[in-house]
Design an enzyme around this catalytic site. Sequence first.
Site, PDB file in Angstrom:
ATOM      1  N   HIS A  27      -0.395   4.302   2.238  1.00 52.32           N
ATOM      2  CA  HIS A  27      -0.731   4.225   3.665  1.00 52.32           C
ATOM      3  C   HIS A  27       0.508   4.460   4.543  1.00 52.32           C
ATOM      4  CE1 HIS A  27      -3.135   2.378   7.119  1.00 52.32           C
ATOM      5  NE2 HIS A  27      -1.890   2.376   7.589  1.00 52.32           N
ATOM      6  N   GLU A  48       0.842  -1.202   0.000  1.00 49.57           N
ATOM      7  CA  GLU A  48       0.000   0.000   0.000  1.00 49.57           C
ATOM      8  C   GLU A  48       0.880   1.257   0.000  1.00 49.57           C
ATOM      9  OE1 GLU A  48      -3.103   0.188   2.925  1.00 49.57           O
ATOM     10  OE2 GLU A  48      -4.009  -1.686   2.259  1.00 49.57           O
TER      11      GLU A  48
HETATM   12 ZN    ZN Z   1      -4.929   3.016   4.922  1.00 51.52          ZN
END
Ligand code: ZN
Length: 267
Positions: free
Chosen positions: A237, A234
């Site tokens: 994030h 990710e």
């Molecule tokens: Zn997240």
Amino acid sequence: MKKEIIYLIILVIFISLFGLLVLKKQVKKENTNPYQEFNFYKESNLERYKKYYLNNNYSYKDVVLRVNMNLDNSFYTNTKEINNFDLLMLVNKYNYVNNNFKPTDLVKVSKFAVNNMYLNKTCMEAFINLASNALKEGYNIRAISTYRTYDYQNNLYNNYAKKDGVDKADTYSARPGFSEHHTGLAIDVDNIKTNFNNFENTNEFKWMQENAYKYGFILRYPSDKVDITGYMYEPWHYRYVGREIAKIIKEKNLTFEEYYYEYLDKG
Ligand SMILES: [Zn+2]
């Protein structure tokens, strides 16, 4: 002739003594506990260490760390409730907060965010500082998802599970209670122009790679640590852990789990 017999006797004695010494050493080796030498060793996990060592190809250190992380159990099993907010709290697929949990000092993100974003105050101030300095250098970093309530995560996860099935949804979305977004210390970002899914291909991502740690943020779900985090890569994030720890995590290429269980875990 007599002399030779004496030499022979002496030789036999030496060989026997040597053999005894080797044997003693071996017995000692079998009796020592190789997991004990690490200061994050937990006596209560000893049987699990032994089993995990036999079934995997890890060093003793990694066995102790990984079992302490609970990786010898499937995700979402043998879970533990985390009751108190802490800037260094760990919420993952084994550690959850209940539906009443609320982070301390939750404040609205005043700039560099879409509407109605909330974060822990310390994390928010660090983020504003990060985004301001990025902007000075010509990069747009915007928060698009920050603190999430239990109910919000519940809806989100259930929708994904309905759409993609539980197995697939588990690779990219946390079950309610198990999302780091509950802590008020996690931020998903984009660069305003590009969908967050493509954040990896933006110059803003490159800037984050080089600079996020200076403000106390780490890339929380790297591509090469999926077996530990349980989440796919990710690039958008980020987690606030403070500058000192963020620097170590970046330099040593660790996940927060690895850092936490080596240096912070007291349970
Ligand atoms: Zn997240």
